[in-house]
Design an enzyme around this catalytic site. Sequence first.
Site, PDB file in Angstrom:
ATOM      1  N   GLU A   1       0.817  -1.221   0.000  1.00  0.00           N
ATOM      2  CA  GLU A   1       0.000   0.000   0.000  1.00  0.00           C
ATOM      3  C   GLU A   1       0.851   1.272   0.000  1.00  0.00           C
ATOM      4  O   GLU A   1       0.852   2.035   0.978  1.00  0.00           O
ATOM      5  CB  GLU A   1      -0.946   0.008   1.206  1.00  0.00           C
ATOM      6  CG  GLU A   1      -1.902  -1.166   1.236  1.00  0.00           C
ATOM      7  CD  GLU A   1      -2.798  -1.171   2.482  1.00  0.00           C
ATOM      8  OE1 GLU A   1      -2.624  -0.312   3.358  1.00  0.00           O
ATOM      9  OE2 GLU A   1      -3.682  -2.038   2.555  1.00  0.00           O
TER      10      GLU A   1
ATOM     11  N   TYR B   1     -11.207  -3.566   1.447  1.00  0.00           N
ATOM     12  CA  TYR B   1     -12.010  -3.766   2.656  1.00  0.00           C
ATOM     13  C   TYR B   1     -13.420  -3.216   2.546  1.00  0.00           C
ATOM     14  O   TYR B   1     -14.315  -3.654   3.239  1.00  0.00           O
ATOM     15  CB  TYR B   1     -11.343  -3.049   3.835  1.00  0.00           C
ATOM     16  CG  TYR B   1     -10.063  -3.676   4.329  1.00  0.00           C
ATOM     17  CD1 TYR B   1     -10.060  -4.535   5.425  1.00  0.00           C
ATOM     18  CD2 TYR B   1      -8.849  -3.420   3.706  1.00  0.00           C
ATOM     19  CE1 TYR B   1      -8.884  -5.098   5.894  1.00  0.00           C
ATOM     20  CE2 TYR B   1      -7.666  -3.985   4.178  1.00  0.00           C
ATOM     21  CZ  TYR B   1      -7.695  -4.829   5.272  1.00  0.00           C
ATOM     22  OH  TYR B   1      -6.523  -5.395   5.738  1.00  0.00           O
TER      23      TYR B   1
HETATM   24  O1  IFM Z   1      -3.590  -3.047   9.476  1.00  0.00           O
HETATM   25  C1  IFM Z   1      -3.653  -2.576   8.173  1.00  0.00           C
HETATM   26  C2  IFM Z   1      -2.516  -3.135   7.338  1.00  0.00           C
HETATM   27  O2  IFM Z   1      -1.272  -2.856   7.914  1.00  0.00           O
HETATM   28  C3  IFM Z   1      -2.536  -2.537   5.951  1.00  0.00           C
HETATM   29  N1  IFM Z   1      -3.858  -2.650   5.361  1.00  0.00           N
HETATM   30  C4  IFM Z   1      -5.006  -2.294   6.132  1.00  0.00           C
HETATM   31  C5  IFM Z   1      -4.954  -2.962   7.512  1.00  0.00           C
HETATM   32  C6  IFM Z   1      -6.190  -2.567   8.345  1.00  0.00           C
HETATM   33  O3  IFM Z   1      -6.237  -1.194   8.515  1.00  0.00           O
END
Ligand code: IFM
Length: 447
Positions: free
Chosen positions: A167, A298
Site C-alpha cells: 500500500e 475492505y
Molecule cells: O492493518 C492494516 C494493514 O497494515 C494494511 N492494510 C489495512 C490494515 C487494516 O487497517
Amino acid sequence: MSDKQDFPPGFLWGAATAAYQIEGAWDEDGKGESIWDRFVRRPGVIADGATGDVACDHYHRYAEDVDHMAAMGLNAYRFSIAWPRIFPNGGGRPNQAGLDFYRRLIAALHRHNITPMATLYHWDLPQALEDRGGWANRDTAMRFAEYASFLFHALGDDVPLWATHNEPFIQGFYGYGNGENAPGRRNPWAILPVGHHLLLSHGMAVDAFRAANLSAAQIGIVLMIWPHHPVSQRPADVRAARRVDGAMNRIFLEPLFRGCYPEDMLTHFGRRLMRPPIRPGDMEIISRPIDFLGVNTYTRIVHTADWRDVLVGARQIPPHGPTTAMGWEIYPNCIVEALQKVAEYTDIPLYITENGAAFDDLVEPDGSINDATRIDYLWAHIAAARRAINAGIDLRGYFVWSLIDNFEWAQGKTKRFGLIHVDYATQRRTWKASARFFRDLIAKNTR
Ligand code: IFM
C-alpha cells in the site's frame, strides 16, 4: 449459497500480518530503530498510547503462531520483513541475527506446507534513512533495491512469492502528507515525490529480483484498491469520485502497468504545483513486468464534490448501512469491483492479499469469542471473490487480515482484526469462532 464454493485447484488460503504490527522485540538481536519505533514515542499520536515494542511478541512466539496456521489449514501466509532487522542503519553490513529470524520462520512454514509470501516493505523504514530524507529522498530507492537484492540472494526460492511494497498510498499520504502515520511529516508537497520514489524502488527491486535469477519465485507488489463511488449522478460528484479514484488507485496502476501517470492527475496536481520528480528512464523501470499483483480491499467510499478539500475536492459521505469498528461500510462487492478495476490494466494473476474486519469482540466469561459479525463479513467477501472468478478474473488466493489481533497503527491496540484473539497482558492466543469458520471453509474448498 452452499458452504462449498469450489475455488480453483491450488488456490491459496492464507492470512496476513506485518512485521511492526506483530513482532515486538523492537530493539533485540541488533535490530535498528524504525520510523515507527520513533513515531509511537511522540505524545498523542497513537489512540491508546500503545507501541509495537512488544506487540504480539511474534518474534519469540512465531513457532506457536505457525502451529495455529497449520491447525487452521492455511496453505499460505503473508508476512513482512522488517528492513531495520536486516540492515539496522538502512544499508551497509547485514545483521545476521535478523536474517536468521526470518529463516526460522520460513523453515517452520515449509515444515507445515504453508507457502510464504514475504512483503519487503510494510512501512517500517530504518530511522537512519528517514534522517537522510526518507522516501522524499530519491537515494532511499537505491537503498531499498540493495536491501531487496540482499534478501533475494539470501532467501531466494524459499520465498515463492515476493511483494516489494504494501500500500504505497498509505505510506505516501499518511506518512508524509497528513502525518497520521510514521514518520509523521505534514507536507502535502512530499506526497507525489514519495509515491514516485516508492514506485521507483519497486521497479529497481524487480530488476534486482530478475538479476538474482531465481528458478521458482515470483515478484509483485501489493496495492490498496478500494472502489470510490459518487453520492449522486451529478457531474460534480461523479468527477469528485473519479478524482479520488485517480489519486488513490489509478496513480499507482497506470505507472505500474502503462508506464505513465494518469494525464488527469498530472493536470490536476500540476495546478497545485505538485509533481512527481520523474527523471528519464524512471517510468520504464517502474513498469517492469511483474508476476502478480496483490490487492488489499475492505470497503468502498462514497464521495461528494467539496472544494474545501484543497487536494482532491471531495468529501467522504458517512456510510448509511452497517459498518465495522473502523467505521468502514460493509460492502462485499468491493472485492469484485477492485479486481475488475485492476483487470482493466493487466491480466497477470491476482491475489486478495488483505480483506477482513475489526469488530469490538466480546470475550465471554468462559473465554470464548463468538464473532458472528466477522464470520458474516468473511463469508460475504469470500462469496464475492468466487463471483469475481466466475466473471473471469484470474484470482489465485485470498488472505484474511489478520491472523491475530495486532497493533493497528495510529489506532494502537484498540482495533482487533484477528481470527485469533490476543490477550496482550499474557500473550495468550484464543481462536475466535471466525478462525473455526475459516478452517472449515478451507477444508471444504482445498483441492
Ligand atoms: O492493518 C492494516 C494493514 O497494515 C494494511 N492494510 C489495512 C490494515 C487494516 O487497517
